[in-house]
Scaffold this motif. Sequence first.
Motif, PDB file in Angstrom:
ATOM      1  N   ASP A  13      49.338  59.405  33.390  1.00 36.28           N
ATOM      2  CA  ASP A  13      49.495  57.920  33.128  1.00 36.28           C
ATOM      3  C   ASP A  13      48.525  57.276  33.414  1.00 36.28           C
ATOM      4  OD1 ASP A  13      50.464  58.078  35.509  1.00 36.28           O
ATOM      5  OD2 ASP A  13      51.855  56.614  35.505  1.00 36.28           O
ATOM      6  N   ASP A  17      44.774  58.717  40.522  1.00 39.70           N
ATOM      7  CA  ASP A  17      44.656  59.964  40.884  1.00 39.70           C
ATOM      8  C   ASP A  17      45.063  60.880  39.594  1.00 39.70           C
ATOM      9  OD1 ASP A  17      47.283  59.166  40.916  1.00 39.70           O
ATOM     10  OD2 ASP A  17      47.812  60.627  42.217  1.00 39.70           O
ATOM     11  N   ASP A  18      45.530  60.233  38.551  1.00 39.52           N
ATOM     12  CA  ASP A  18      45.629  61.016  37.395  1.00 39.52           C
ATOM     13  C   ASP A  18      44.231  61.323  36.621  1.00 39.52           C
ATOM     14  OD1 ASP A  18      47.875  58.810  37.465  1.00 39.52           O
ATOM     15  OD2 ASP A  18      48.844  60.269  36.166  1.00 39.52           O
ATOM     16  N   THR A 129      51.985  64.203  35.360  1.00 38.98           N
ATOM     17  CA  THR A 129      51.618  63.330  36.272  1.00 38.98           C
ATOM     18  C   THR A 129      51.856  61.849  36.152  1.00 38.98           C
ATOM     19  OG1 THR A 129      49.398  63.155  35.893  1.00 38.98           O
ATOM     20  CG2 THR A 129      49.880  64.743  37.493  1.00 38.98           C
ATOM     21  N   GLY A 130      52.750  61.705  35.228  1.00 40.97           N
ATOM     22  CA  GLY A 130      53.177  60.261  35.089  1.00 40.97           C
ATOM     23  C   GLY A 130      54.861  60.484  34.591  1.00 40.97           C
ATOM     24  N   ASN A 177      57.601  57.583  39.172  1.00 42.81           N
ATOM     25  CA  ASN A 177      57.589  58.208  37.906  1.00 42.81           C
ATOM     26  C   ASN A 177      58.864  58.604  37.589  1.00 42.81           C
ATOM     27  OD1 ASN A 177      54.804  58.201  37.961  1.00 42.81           O
ATOM     28  ND2 ASN A 177      54.309  60.335  38.758  1.00 42.81           N
ATOM     29  N   ASP A 249      49.224  63.157  42.691  1.00 37.81           N
ATOM     30  CA  ASP A 249      49.019  63.966  41.159  1.00 37.81           C
ATOM     31  C   ASP A 249      47.960  65.088  41.463  1.00 37.81           C
ATOM     32  OD1 ASP A 249      50.597  62.200  40.140  1.00 37.81           O
ATOM     33  OD2 ASP A 249      49.101  61.048  39.157  1.00 37.81           O
TER      34      ASP A 249
HETATM   35 CA    CA Z   1      50.443  59.364  37.689  1.00 34.47          CA
END
Ligand code: CA
Length: 315
Positions: A13, A17-18, A129-130, A177, A249
Motif C-alpha cells: 500500500d 516501508d512498503d 504489506t497493506g 492494516n 513491512d
Molecule cells: Ca504498508
Amino acid sequence: DTDIRRKVIFDHDGGIDDLLSLILLLSLPTVDLQGVSITPADCYADDALTSTLKLLTLTGQTHIPVSVGELAGPNPFPPDWRAQPKICHSVPAMLRVSENRHNVVSQPAHEWMASFLMQSDEPITVLMTGPATNLAWVLSHHPELAEKIEQVIWMGGAINVKGNVAMHDHDGSAEWNAYWDPKATETLIASQVPVCLVPLDATNALPVDRAFLRQLADCQTEVSDLAGQFWAATVTAIPAYEFTYFLWDILATSVLGLEADCYRVRSGRVVVDTQSPSAGRISLAEGAPGHFIEWLEDVDGDRVRAFVLKQFSRQ
Ligand code: CA
Ligand code: AGV
C-alpha cells in the motif's frame, strides 16, 4: 532446469516501508517475483504507482506486471500519512529514473490477482504489506482459488500487544492494516489459506531509530542511501507509540529470506472483531471456536537489522 525459488506476488500500500520492501524483495535469491498490486490505503495510488514503476526500472525488473487497486475499506488512513510517501519519488535519485508504464496492467488489482491465480499451475505465496482487501475479494468471489495459494505472509494485527490505531471511535486494540478493512481481515483469517501474520508483537522490536539510521548510513551504497533518505522522512513524527515508525513491512518481507531461527513462530486460534470500538482487532480465541493461523511472536532484532543492512548493501 529446476528453479526452487518461491513464486511470490506482492500486494503493498505504497508506504515508505512498503516501497523499501519492494527493493528488499527483489534482492532475495529465494524469491521469484511474479507481480505487484497496490492497495490505495496508506498512500495515494498515483504516488504508489509512480514509485513502484521507478523502483522496478532502477532494479532492471520492468517485465514484472503492476496493477492498481480500486477497492477501499471503510476506515481511511490520515491524509498526512497517505501523503508522506510522496518523498519517495521526489528525491533526486528517483526523479532521475523514468517511470516505464508498459507493464501496468489494465485490470484493477483484485481482478488481476484472481486471473493471475487462475492461470497459475504452481503454488503462489502472497506477501501483503497493506490491508487485505484485494485478496479478501478474491477469496470471497473465487473460493476455489484458495488452493492455489501456498501461504499468505501478512504484516497485520496486534495479538498480545496493544494496537497502533489512535482514533476517536476506537479502543486502540487494532493494528492499522487490519483496521482499514475489518471485514477483509475477517475474510482472510477465516479462509482456508495458510496465513502467517507478522503483527506488532514482532515488529515492536524494530523501531526506525537513530542507531539504525546510523548503521544504514555506514553502508554507503546507492540503495542504502536511498533507504536512508526515505526513512529520514519519518523522523518528524510525534514521539508517541502510535506515530513511531518501525520496520513493519520490512520484517514481513524478510521472512522470505531470513534463517528461521531469527524469529519465533506461534500458532493458534484467533477471532477478528469487525465492530466499533475494537474493529480490526485480532485476538486469541480463548473460548470461541476461532480460526487457526500462525504468527511471528518474537524476533532477534539485531539479526534482522543485520540481514536488512546486508541486503541493502549489495551493489
Ligand atoms: Ca504498508
Ligand atoms: O501498521 C503498520 C502499517 C505498515 O504496513 N502501516 C505502515 C506500514 O507500511 C500503517 C501505519 C501505522 N503507523 C503508521 C503507519 C505511521 N506512524 N505512519 C505511517 N503509517
